[in-house]
Scaffold this motif. Structure first.
Motif, PDB file in Angstrom:
ATOM      1  N   GLY A 188      10.409   3.653   2.530  1.00  0.00           N
ATOM      2  CA  GLY A 188       8.689   4.385   2.060  1.00  0.00           C
ATOM      3  C   GLY A 188       7.749   3.829   2.217  1.00  0.00           C
ATOM      4  O   GLY A 188       7.372   2.836   2.427  1.00  0.00           O
ATOM      5  N   THR A 189       6.817   4.288   1.594  1.00  0.00           N
ATOM      6  CA  THR A 189       5.178   3.902   1.976  1.00  0.00           C
ATOM      7  C   THR A 189       4.920   2.118   0.743  1.00  0.00           C
ATOM      8  O   THR A 189       4.485   1.749   1.375  1.00  0.00           O
ATOM      9  CB  THR A 189       4.316   4.901   0.942  1.00  0.00           C
ATOM     10  OG1 THR A 189       4.408   5.932   1.297  1.00  0.00           O
ATOM     11  CG2 THR A 189       2.925   3.681   0.272  1.00  0.00           C
ATOM     12  N   TYR A 190       6.384   2.171  -0.295  1.00  0.00           N
ATOM     13  CA  TYR A 190       5.820   0.887  -0.509  1.00  0.00           C
ATOM     14  C   TYR A 190       7.069  -0.694  -0.307  1.00  0.00           C
ATOM     15  O   TYR A 190       7.740  -1.045  -1.091  1.00  0.00           O
ATOM     16  CB  TYR A 190       6.269   1.082  -2.182  1.00  0.00           C
ATOM     17  CG  TYR A 190       4.852   1.285  -2.932  1.00  0.00           C
ATOM     18  CD1 TYR A 190       4.300   1.095  -3.257  1.00  0.00           C
ATOM     19  CD2 TYR A 190       5.122   3.075  -2.942  1.00  0.00           C
ATOM     20  CE1 TYR A 190       2.604   1.694  -3.373  1.00  0.00           C
ATOM     21  CE2 TYR A 190       3.946   3.311  -3.541  1.00  0.00           C
ATOM     22  CZ  TYR A 190       2.421   3.166  -3.829  1.00  0.00           C
ATOM     23  OH  TYR A 190       1.769   4.137  -4.580  1.00  0.00           O
ATOM     24  N   ALA A 191       7.694  -0.124   0.890  1.00  0.00           N
ATOM     25  CA  ALA A 191       8.672  -0.940   1.496  1.00  0.00           C
ATOM     26  C   ALA A 191       8.766  -2.114   2.139  1.00  0.00           C
ATOM     27  O   ALA A 191       9.588  -3.231   2.127  1.00  0.00           O
ATOM     28  CB  ALA A 191       9.257  -0.079   2.506  1.00  0.00           C
ATOM     29  N   ASP A 192       6.982  -2.136   2.086  1.00  0.00           N
ATOM     30  CA  ASP A 192       7.255  -3.820   2.785  1.00  0.00           C
ATOM     31  C   ASP A 192       6.059  -4.168   1.713  1.00  0.00           C
ATOM     32  O   ASP A 192       4.670  -5.418   1.821  1.00  0.00           O
ATOM     33  CB  ASP A 192       6.422  -3.292   3.547  1.00  0.00           C
ATOM     34  CG  ASP A 192       6.176  -4.741   4.271  1.00  0.00           C
ATOM     35  OD1 ASP A 192       6.285  -5.802   4.335  1.00  0.00           O
ATOM     36  OD2 ASP A 192       4.532  -4.930   5.390  1.00  0.00           O
ATOM     37  N   PHE A 193       6.389  -4.033   0.161  1.00  0.00           N
ATOM     38  CA  PHE A 193       5.012  -4.609  -0.578  1.00  0.00           C
ATOM     39  C   PHE A 193       5.941  -5.378  -1.416  1.00  0.00           C
ATOM     40  O   PHE A 193       5.402  -5.905  -2.384  1.00  0.00           O
ATOM     41  CB  PHE A 193       4.374  -3.898  -1.361  1.00  0.00           C
ATOM     42  CG  PHE A 193       3.515  -2.773  -0.675  1.00  0.00           C
ATOM     43  CD1 PHE A 193       1.864  -3.519  -0.798  1.00  0.00           C
ATOM     44  CD2 PHE A 193       3.522  -1.987   0.259  1.00  0.00           C
ATOM     45  CE1 PHE A 193       1.248  -3.118   0.111  1.00  0.00           C
ATOM     46  CE2 PHE A 193       2.393  -0.945   0.335  1.00  0.00           C
ATOM     47  CZ  PHE A 193       1.267  -1.946   0.811  1.00  0.00           C
ATOM     48  N   LEU A 194       7.232  -6.003  -1.667  1.00  0.00           N
ATOM     49  CA  LEU A 194       7.576  -6.933  -2.307  1.00  0.00           C
ATOM     50  C   LEU A 194       6.909  -8.678  -2.402  1.00  0.00           C
ATOM     51  O   LEU A 194       6.939  -9.315  -3.584  1.00  0.00           O
ATOM     52  CB  LEU A 194       9.226  -7.211  -1.865  1.00  0.00           C
ATOM     53  CG  LEU A 194       9.957  -6.114  -1.830  1.00  0.00           C
ATOM     54  CD1 LEU A 194      11.638  -6.294  -1.803  1.00  0.00           C
ATOM     55  CD2 LEU A 194       9.916  -5.662  -3.946  1.00  0.00           C
ATOM     56  N   ASP A 195       6.795  -8.322  -1.635  1.00  0.00           N
ATOM     57  CA  ASP A 195       5.658 -10.785  -0.704  1.00  0.00           C
ATOM     58  C   ASP A 195       4.035  -9.923  -1.122  1.00  0.00           C
ATOM     59  O   ASP A 195       3.607 -10.723  -1.099  1.00  0.00           O
ATOM     60  CB  ASP A 195       5.790 -11.453   0.361  1.00  0.00           C
ATOM     61  CG  ASP A 195       5.703  -9.614   1.369  1.00  0.00           C
ATOM     62  OD1 ASP A 195       5.258  -9.029   1.062  1.00  0.00           O
ATOM     63  OD2 ASP A 195       6.322 -10.616   2.904  1.00  0.00           O
ATOM     64  N   GLY A 196       3.430  -8.973  -1.422  1.00  0.00           N
ATOM     65  CA  GLY A 196       1.913  -8.577  -1.737  1.00  0.00           C
ATOM     66  C   GLY A 196       1.580  -8.886  -0.257  1.00  0.00           C
ATOM     67  O   GLY A 196       0.437  -7.811  -0.421  1.00  0.00           O
ATOM     68  N   VAL A 197       2.267  -8.571   0.575  1.00  0.00           N
ATOM     69  CA  VAL A 197       1.636  -8.597   1.712  1.00  0.00           C
ATOM     70  C   VAL A 197       2.133  -7.488   2.978  1.00  0.00           C
ATOM     71  O   VAL A 197       3.195  -6.704   3.067  1.00  0.00           O
ATOM     72  CB  VAL A 197       1.463  -9.270   2.710  1.00  0.00           C
ATOM     73  CG1 VAL A 197       1.113  -9.517   4.123  1.00  0.00           C
ATOM     74  CG2 VAL A 197       0.997 -10.765   2.400  1.00  0.00           C
ATOM     75  N   GLU A 198       1.525  -5.964   3.594  1.00  0.00           N
ATOM     76  CA  GLU A 198       1.816  -5.527   4.159  1.00  0.00           C
ATOM     77  C   GLU A 198       1.590  -5.055   5.327  1.00  0.00           C
ATOM     78  O   GLU A 198       0.608  -5.186   6.260  1.00  0.00           O
ATOM     79  CB  GLU A 198       1.161  -3.544   3.831  1.00  0.00           C
ATOM     80  CG  GLU A 198       1.896  -2.655   4.813  1.00  0.00           C
ATOM     81  CD  GLU A 198       1.089  -1.159   4.442  1.00  0.00           C
ATOM     82  OE1 GLU A 198      -0.134  -1.476   3.853  1.00  0.00           O
ATOM     83  OE2 GLU A 198       1.898  -0.410   4.624  1.00  0.00           O
TER      84      GLU A 198
END
Length: 484
Positions: A188-198
Motif C-alpha cells: 500500500g501507500t505507506y509500505a515504504d515509509f518505515l525509514d522515512g524515505v519513499e
C-alpha cells in the motif's frame, strides 16, 4: 492419548460414528524477539524490540490456524537528505508498528506414523493482516523531530503478507517452547515509509523471536488431550488395533456340555445333566451349600438344619394321631351329641338344629313337587338320629277368617306328616302335629303371602300333638273371600 482414544472408541461404538479426529486443545502463547528492517535507503541495520500474544487451533494433525496481535519497533540510520526538512539529512528513524495477523501453519513433524506424541514440531506458515506505523525521525544537526510524519505524511496504515519458519519443542503436556523467523511484506501507500524515505522498493521488517505456549481447553471425554500437531495421526488406529488384539478369540468349546462355553464357564466340570446358571455354576435351589445334582432334597423346608452330605432337612417327626385317638375323639363327640338330644338348654342342643320348611299354593294343602327335596332332608335327619321326635307345625296367611285358617293349617301339617310316613318311611309316632293358623306369620302382611303359607319342622322338646280344629263353613270367611 490412550485415555482419550478409548473414550472416543467407546463413543463411536455407542453412536455408530467413528471420530477420526479426537478432541484436542488450543494453544495460547506469548512471544518476544528482535526486529530488523531491510530499508531501501543507505541504512545500517539496528535491531528493535518486538512482542505479542497469539492463539492457535489445530484443523487436523498437519494444518492449524493462528491469530496474533503484535508490537514492534523498526529502527535504523539513514544518511539521506530530505527536502521537506530544508534539505537536512535524516540521521535515524524509529517506527513503532502494531499489527494484527492470521496465519496458516503447516506442521512438518507428522509425516511418520511410528511412536507416540511428538516432542519436536517444525513448521512453515503464511498469512496476512493489517499494520499501523508511526515514523519518528532524527535529523543531523537538528535533534529529534518528534512524529515528523504528521508533517511529512509518513504515518499510516497498510495491509501485509507474512510468512516464515519455526520449530516448537514440547516441554510437557501443558507447555511448549519455540523459535521462529518471520518476514513481513507491507502493501500500500505507506509500505515504504518505515525509514522515512519513499523509494521504489519496500521497507521489509523481519522478526526473529522465541515463543512460550500453554495448552488450554479440551473435550470432556478426554483426560489428557493435546494440540493435534503434537499427536501421532496413527495413535487412534494403533490403540484400537491393540484393543482388538487384547480381545480373546471366540472359542465355542463347552467341556462339560452344560450349555455355557468354557470362556465364561466358572465351573467347567459339572456332571452331565446337572442344572447350571448363566455362569455355568451348578444350581443350589435351596441354598443349603449342596448342589442340586448332589442334593437328595433340592427344595428343603426353611428353618431346619440340613445334612451336609445328603441335603436333607432335619425335620422332627410329627406327632400324628393314632386310630385309637381318632376313635376316642369321635366317641366323645357322639356322647356329647346324645347328651344334647331333647335338651331344652339354649345354645347348642339338638333342639337348635335348623330344619327346612315347605310352602303351599294359595288355599291349598297339597304338597308341591318342588317341596319333596326339603321333606327328604327332614327324613334323613330323623333316620340319622332315631332318638329324636319332630314337631310338624302348619301355618297360613291372613286373608280368610281365623277358623278357616286353623283348619287349613291343620290339613297342611297333616299332608306333610303323611308324605314323611308313606313316601320316606318315618314312624308316625315320631311326628307331632301342631298348627298355628294365621297367628304366627313370617311376613308381617295381611295380603296373600307365599312365605306365610308353610309347614315348619323342629326337634321336639316335650310338645304334644294338637287335636283337629272345629270345622267351619265358607260362609264364615272374612269378607266372603275364598282361599288361603
Amino acid at each position: 492419548m490412550g485415555a482419550s482414544i478409548s473414550a472416543s472408541a467407546q463413543k463411536a461404538a455407542e453412536t455408530g460414528k467413528y471420530k477420526l479426529i479426537p478432541n484436542d486443545q488450543w494453544e495460547f502463547g506469548l512471544h518476544t524477539g528482535l526486529v530488523f528492517t531491510q530499508a531501501d535507503a543507505n541504512n545500517k541495520l539496528t535491531p528493535g524490540l518486538g512482542g505479542g500474544v497469539y492463539l492457535r487451533k489445530a484443523l487436523d494433525h498437519t494444518f492449524s490456524l493462528r491469530g496474533s496481535l503484535n508490537y514492534a519497533q523498526a529502527k535504523g540510520t539513514n544518511n539521506v537528505a530530505y527536502n521537506q526538512f530544508q534539505g537536512k539529512t535524516i540521521d535515524k528513524f524509529n517506527s513503532p508498528i502494531i499489527t494484527g495477523e492470521i496465519d496458516v501453519l503447516i506442521g512438518l513433524g507428522n509425516g511418520r506414523f511410528d511412536g507416540g506424541r511428538r516432542s519436536i514440531n517444525p513448521y512453515v506458515f503464511v498469512g496476512g493482516g493489517f499494520g499501523s506505523q508511526k515514523t519518528n525521525l532524527t535529523l543531523k544537526g537538528s535533534g529529534d523531530v518528534k512524529d515528523a510524519a504528521k508533517v511529512a505524511g509518513l504515518s499510516g496504515k497498510w495491509a501485509q503478507f507474512q510468512g516464515g519458519v519455526g520449530v516448537s519443542f514440547r516441554v510437557n503436556d501443558k507447555i511448549s517452547f519455540g523459535i521462529e523467523e518471520k518476514i513481513v511484506i507491507p502493501i500500500g501507500t505507506y509500505a515504504d515509509f518505515l525509514d522515512g524515505v519513499e523509494r521504489q522498493e519496500r521497507d521489509i521488517p523481519t522478526y526473529t523471536n522465541i515463543r512460550l505456549g500453554f495448552n488450554i481447553g479440551g473435550g470432556k471425554d478426554s483426560k489428557k488431550p493435546v494440540p493435534l500437531w503434537w499427536a501421532n495421526p496413527a495413535d487412534q488406529i494403533n490403540a484400537d488395533l491393540a484393543d482388538l488384539k487384547k480381545r480373546p478369540v471366540y472359542d465355542p468349546t463347552d467341556t462339560d456340555g452344560d450349555g455355557v462355553i468354557d470362556a465364561v464357564d466358572q465351573e467347567k466340570d459339572t456332571p452331565s445333566g446337572a442344572r447350571v446358571d448363566t455362569r455355568g455354576v451348578a444350581l443350589d435351589s435351596d441354598g443349603d451349600g449342596l448342589a442340586d445334582y448332589k442334593d437328595k432334597e433340592p427344595f428343603s423346608p426353611v428353618g431346619y438344619q440340613v445334612d451336609k452330605s445328603t441335603g436333607v432337612a432335619q425335620v422332627p417327626k410329627p406327632n400324628y394321631a393314632t386310630e385309637a385317638d381318632v376313635d376316642r375323639i369321635v366317641d366323645a363327640k357322639m356322647a356329647k351329641l346324645q347328651a344334647s338330644l331333647g335338651s331344652t338348654n339354649k345354645g347348642g342342643g339338638v333342639a337348635d338344629w335348623f330344619l327346612p320348611m315347605i310352602h303351599f299354593d294359595f288355599n291349598s294343602s297339597k304338597i308341591k313337587d318342588s317341596e319333596y327335596g326339603n321333606l327328604s332332608s327332614v327324613a334323613s335327619v330323623m333316620k340319622s338320629n332315631p332318638g329324636i321326635k319332630i314337631v310338624v307345625t302348619g301355618a297360613t296367611d291372613k286373608i280368610a277368617g281365623d277358623g278357616y285358617n286353623q283348619n287349613l293349617s291343620y290339613r297342611r301339617a297333616e299332608s306333610a306328616i303323611d308324605a314323611l310316613v308313606k313316601r320316606f318311611g318315618v314312624d308316625r309316632s315320631r311326628l307331632i302335629l301342631n298348627y298355628n293358623g294365621e297367628d304366627k306369620t313370617l311376613i308381617p302382611t295381611s295380603a296373600a303371602s307365599y312365605m306365610n303359607r308353610r309347614v315348619e319342622f323342629k326337634v321336639a322338646q316335650g310338645e304334644t300333638e294338637m287335636a283337629a280344629p272345629a270345622p267351619v263353613s265358607k260362609k264364615s270367611y272374612k269378607g266372603n273371600k275364598s282361599g288361603y
